[in-house]
Design a protein around this motif. Structure first.
Motif, PDB file in Angstrom:
ATOM      1  N   ALA A 190      38.616  46.803  -2.266  1.00 10.65           N
ATOM      2  CA  ALA A 190      37.591  47.841  -2.338  1.00 10.65           C
ATOM      3  C   ALA A 190      36.604  47.431  -3.435  1.00 10.65           C
ATOM      4  CB  ALA A 190      38.237  49.186  -2.663  1.00 10.65           C
ATOM      5  N   PRO A 191      35.427  48.025  -3.466  1.00 12.60           N
ATOM      6  CA  PRO A 191      34.452  47.678  -4.500  1.00 12.60           C
ATOM      7  C   PRO A 191      34.985  47.813  -5.933  1.00 12.60           C
ATOM      8  CG  PRO A 191      33.382  48.966  -2.805  1.00 12.60           C
ATOM      9  CD  PRO A 191      34.868  48.972  -2.492  1.00 12.60           C
ATOM     10  N   ASP A 192      35.965  48.702  -6.146  1.00 11.61           N
ATOM     11  CA  ASP A 192      36.501  48.870  -7.491  1.00 11.61           C
ATOM     12  C   ASP A 192      37.640  47.889  -7.796  1.00 11.61           C
ATOM     13  OD1 ASP A 192      38.608  49.872  -6.020  1.00 11.61           O
ATOM     14  OD2 ASP A 192      38.689  51.804  -7.049  1.00 11.61           O
ATOM     15  N   GLY A 193      37.959  47.002  -6.849  1.00  8.33           N
ATOM     16  CA  GLY A 193      39.003  46.004  -7.065  1.00  8.33           C
ATOM     17  C   GLY A 193      40.364  46.400  -6.537  1.00  8.33           C
ATOM     18  N   THR A 194      40.485  47.595  -5.986  1.00 11.05           N
ATOM     19  CA  THR A 194      41.751  48.046  -5.415  1.00 11.05           C
ATOM     20  C   THR A 194      42.052  47.246  -4.155  1.00 11.05           C
ATOM     21  OG1 THR A 194      41.338  50.285  -6.223  1.00 11.05           O
ATOM     22  CG2 THR A 194      42.996  50.043  -4.497  1.00 11.05           C
TER      23      THR A 194
END
Length: 90
Positions: A64-68
């Motif tokens: 995901a964009p947040d690194g998840t």
């Protein structure tokens, strides 16, 4: 965005600019090493002392964009299903 694209094309800065500053702002050459250093300690494989060589498995990881991590898919097996499973959990 336009300035970034111009930098990549060498269209900004000095007339002889090649845009290398813009290109080098991406992931560093040590990025893969940092990822491996974060994953390896999380791999637990109780039969490790019975394995010959250095097995390697490759995965496609979706973020995901947040690194998840949102998805993991085995793309190249090590030939040892137990190792592949341990690496995926890592």
């Amino acid at each position: 965005t336009l300035k970034r694209m111009q930098g990549l094309a060498g269209a900004s800065g000095a007339d002889d600019s090649k845009g290398t500053a813009q290109r080098s702002s991406g992931p560093s050459s040590g990025y893969a090493g940092r990822i491996a250093a974060a994953v390896r300690p999380n791999i637990t494989f109780p039969d490790a002392d019975t394995v010959n060589g250095n097995p390697a498995a490759e995965f496609e990881v979706s973020l995901a964009p947040d690194g998840t991590i949102v998805g993991v898919k085995l793309s190249k097996s090590s030939g040892l299903p137990g190792w592949d499973d341990a690496a995926e959990r890592g």
